[in-house]
Scaffold this motif. Structure first.
Motif, PDB file in Angstrom:
ATOM      1  N   MET A   1      81.967   5.190  62.952  1.00  0.00           N
ATOM      2  CA  MET A   1      83.393   5.124  63.275  1.00  0.00           C
ATOM      3  C   MET A   1      83.599   4.379  64.588  1.00  0.00           C
ATOM      4  N   LEU A   2      84.568   3.491  64.599  1.00  0.00           N
ATOM      5  CA  LEU A   2      84.946   2.756  65.798  1.00  0.00           C
ATOM      6  C   LEU A   2      85.983   3.548  66.578  1.00  0.00           C
ATOM      7  N   TYR A   3      85.746   3.700  67.871  1.00  0.00           N
ATOM      8  CA  TYR A   3      86.725   4.280  68.784  1.00  0.00           C
ATOM      9  C   TYR A   3      87.147   3.208  69.775  1.00  0.00           C
ATOM     10  N   ILE A   4      88.447   3.053  69.959  1.00  0.00           N
ATOM     11  CA  ILE A   4      88.987   2.099  70.924  1.00  0.00           C
ATOM     12  C   ILE A   4      89.405   2.867  72.166  1.00  0.00           C
ATOM     13  N   VAL A   5      88.897   2.461  73.320  1.00  0.00           N
ATOM     14  CA  VAL A   5      89.200   3.140  74.577  1.00  0.00           C
ATOM     15  C   VAL A   5      90.058   2.217  75.441  1.00  0.00           C
ATOM     16  N   ILE A   6      91.231   2.713  75.838  1.00  0.00           N
ATOM     17  CA  ILE A   6      92.179   1.919  76.627  1.00  0.00           C
ATOM     18  C   ILE A   6      92.537   2.689  77.892  1.00  0.00           C
ATOM     19  N   PRO A   7      92.122   2.219  79.066  1.00  0.00           N
ATOM     20  CA  PRO A   7      92.544   2.858  80.314  1.00  0.00           C
ATOM     21  C   PRO A   7      93.934   2.359  80.713  1.00  0.00           C
ATOM     22  N   VAL A   8      94.791   3.264  81.178  1.00  0.00           N
ATOM     23  CA  VAL A   8      96.138   2.841  81.574  1.00  0.00           C
ATOM     24  C   VAL A   8      96.547   3.528  82.871  1.00  0.00           C
ATOM     25  N   PHE A   9      97.389   2.825  83.607  1.00  0.00           N
ATOM     26  CA  PHE A   9      98.086   3.397  84.764  1.00  0.00           C
ATOM     27  C   PHE A   9      99.444   2.726  84.835  1.00  0.00           C
ATOM     28  N   ASN A  10     100.479   3.500  84.487  1.00  0.00           N
ATOM     29  CA  ASN A  10     101.840   2.980  84.393  1.00  0.00           C
ATOM     30  C   ASN A  10     101.890   1.809  83.391  1.00  0.00           C
ATOM     31  N   ARG A  11     102.866   0.928  83.553  1.00  0.00           N
ATOM     32  CA  ARG A  11     103.067  -0.195  82.621  1.00  0.00           C
ATOM     33  C   ARG A  11     103.190   0.302  81.171  1.00  0.00           C
ATOM     34  N   LYS A  12     104.043   1.303  80.982  1.00  0.00           N
ATOM     35  CA  LYS A  12     104.120   1.943  79.664  1.00  0.00           C
ATOM     36  C   LYS A  12     104.564   0.991  78.560  1.00  0.00           C
ATOM     37  N   GLU A  13     105.353  -0.037  78.908  1.00  0.00           N
ATOM     38  CA  GLU A  13     105.797  -0.965  77.867  1.00  0.00           C
ATOM     39  C   GLU A  13     104.626  -1.785  77.328  1.00  0.00           C
ATOM     40  N   PHE A  14     103.716  -2.186  78.213  1.00  0.00           N
ATOM     41  CA  PHE A  14     102.505  -2.848  77.737  1.00  0.00           C
ATOM     42  C   PHE A  14     101.736  -1.925  76.798  1.00  0.00           C
ATOM     43  N   THR A  15     101.555  -0.679  77.218  1.00  0.00           N
ATOM     44  CA  THR A  15     100.801   0.285  76.410  1.00  0.00           C
ATOM     45  C   THR A  15     101.465   0.486  75.055  1.00  0.00           C
ATOM     46  N   LYS A  16     102.779   0.610  75.052  1.00  0.00           N
ATOM     47  CA  LYS A  16     103.502   0.822  73.792  1.00  0.00           C
ATOM     48  C   LYS A  16     103.314  -0.348  72.839  1.00  0.00           C
ATOM     49  N   GLU A  17     103.481  -1.564  73.328  1.00  0.00           N
ATOM     50  CA  GLU A  17     103.343  -2.733  72.469  1.00  0.00           C
ATOM     51  C   GLU A  17     101.914  -2.894  71.964  1.00  0.00           C
ATOM     52  N   CYS A  18     100.953  -2.598  72.816  1.00  0.00           N
ATOM     53  CA  CYS A  18      99.547  -2.667  72.394  1.00  0.00           C
ATOM     54  C   CYS A  18      99.277  -1.682  71.262  1.00  0.00           C
ATOM     55  N   LEU A  19      99.747  -0.447  71.424  1.00  0.00           N
ATOM     56  CA  LEU A  19      99.512   0.571  70.396  1.00  0.00           C
ATOM     57  C   LEU A  19     100.267   0.259  69.109  1.00  0.00           C
ATOM     58  N   LEU A  20     101.450  -0.303  69.229  1.00  0.00           N
ATOM     59  CA  LEU A  20     102.181  -0.705  68.023  1.00  0.00           C
ATOM     60  C   LEU A  20     101.406  -1.777  67.261  1.00  0.00           C
ATOM     61  N   SER A  21     100.788  -2.701  67.986  1.00  0.00           N
ATOM     62  CA  SER A  21     100.003  -3.739  67.310  1.00  0.00           C
ATOM     63  C   SER A  21      98.778  -3.139  66.625  1.00  0.00           C
ATOM     64  N   LEU A  22      98.199  -2.101  67.214  1.00  0.00           N
ATOM     65  CA  LEU A  22      97.054  -1.438  66.577  1.00  0.00           C
ATOM     66  C   LEU A  22      97.488  -0.677  65.326  1.00  0.00           C
ATOM     67  N   GLN A  23      98.694  -0.144  65.339  1.00  0.00           N
ATOM     68  CA  GLN A  23      99.202   0.550  64.154  1.00  0.00           C
ATOM     69  C   GLN A  23      99.354  -0.387  62.960  1.00  0.00           C
ATOM     70  N   GLN A  24      99.526  -1.673  63.215  1.00  0.00           N
ATOM     71  CA  GLN A  24      99.776  -2.637  62.147  1.00  0.00           C
ATOM     72  C   GLN A  24      98.506  -3.300  61.626  1.00  0.00           C
ATOM     73  N   GLN A  25      97.350  -2.816  62.018  1.00  0.00           N
ATOM     74  CA  GLN A  25      96.102  -3.459  61.619  1.00  0.00           C
ATOM     75  C   GLN A  25      95.836  -3.324  60.125  1.00  0.00           C
ATOM     76  N   SER A  26      95.246  -4.364  59.547  1.00  0.00           N
ATOM     77  CA  SER A  26      94.907  -4.344  58.126  1.00  0.00           C
ATOM     78  C   SER A  26      93.760  -3.382  57.845  1.00  0.00           C
ATOM     79  N   ARG A  27      92.904  -3.182  58.831  1.00  0.00           N
ATOM     80  CA  ARG A  27      91.815  -2.210  58.707  1.00  0.00           C
ATOM     81  C   ARG A  27      92.123  -1.041  59.630  1.00  0.00           C
TER      82      ARG A  27
END
Length: 279
Positions: A1-27
């Protein structure tokens, strides 16, 4: 199983858009871990409300990139990951990105696979991998030496940033984690991947899997733009400084062949001391 690790500090809009793009993955056979190091901009609430499927780990604002990524990696391995991907939140993944990255990883299961970084909007290649040449103090950038008709497939490199990088579990088993004590923010990804390469693990840049990035969003780019003496000091000595002399020295002393060390150190310092003002 692949786990994606994303460190964040503030910049919630970047985080939101990144996660939305991951939700749309074909795999979709992967899980995501966010390490939120004390965000104060509503990131925690946004994650809880809009991304309940994401595992969130929390720090208190003192982890920086390396300790954050290590925290997420440890949890991923504890949960049974056989591959970990490190990813920044200021990225966007095209729909087939995970599929293309995993295809390469499954074909070369012991290799580290990094993604081609492309500027969001312009489509210009921002980072396509490089090779260290200790003897002449230069990093050969692949995009400068590859013919246009070869800007595809997998290309060997000597190191890679943590911005879209698949790391097999066996690499951690052999070389350990990122150096959070010696390299708390910048250079830890280069040092880890070069260490892995030296231990026998090949590293490739996957030109078939472009990852969209925002180069101007990095902390070091903000310092470079200001062109003030205080920003110059932070660039050379601050924890967010891309030209941090301590980080460069630590990496070089660990990995540069001794016969090239004096010249490499001198040229590296010169470029950092002067490059801020002319870049």
């Amino acid at each position: 199983m692949l786990y994606i690790v994303i460190p964040v500090f503030n910049r919630k809009e970047f985080t939101k858009e990144c996660l939305l793009s991951l939700q749309q993955q074909s795999r979709k056979d992967f899980k995501t871990i966010i390490v939120d190091d004390g965000s104060t901009d509503g990131t925690a609430e946004m994650l809880a409300d809009e991304f309940p499927e994401v595992l969130v780990m929390k720090g208190h604002g003192d982890l920086w990139w390396t300790a954050s990524i290590n925290m997420g990696i440890r949890e991923a391995l504890r949960l049974g990951a056989d591959r970990v991907m490190t990813l920044n939140n200021d990225t966007l993944a095209p729909t087939q990105w995970i599929e293309k990255m995993m295809k390469a990883s499954e074909e070369l299961p012991s290799a580290l696979i990094g993604a081609l970084n492309v500027e969001n909007g312009s489509g210009k290649i921002h980072y396509g991998g490089e090779k260290i040449n200790w003897n002449v103090y230069t990093n050969t950038k692949l995009i400068d030496e590859l013919p246009t008709d070869q800007l595809q497939g997998l290309h060997l490199v000597t190191h890679f940033p943590g911005r879209g990088l698949i790391i097999p579990k066996e690499v951690f088993d052999k070389v350990g984690l990122f150096d959070q004590e010696g390299l708390p923010h910048y250079y830890a990804d280069y040092e880890f991947t070069y260490r892995a390469n030296a231990a026998g693990f090949k590293i490739y840049c996957n030109y078939d899997a472009p990852l969209l990035t925002y180069p101007e969003a990095s902390g070091d780019q903000a310092l470079r733009k200001r062109k003030t003496f205080s920003a110059y000091w932070d660039h050379l000595f601050g924890i967010r400084g891309g030209g941090n002399l301590r980080n460069f020295t630590r990496f070089t002393l660990r990995h540069c062949p001794k016969k090239y060390l004096p010249r490499y150190i001198v040229e590296g310092y010169s470029r950092r001391l002067l490059g801020y003002w002319i870049s």
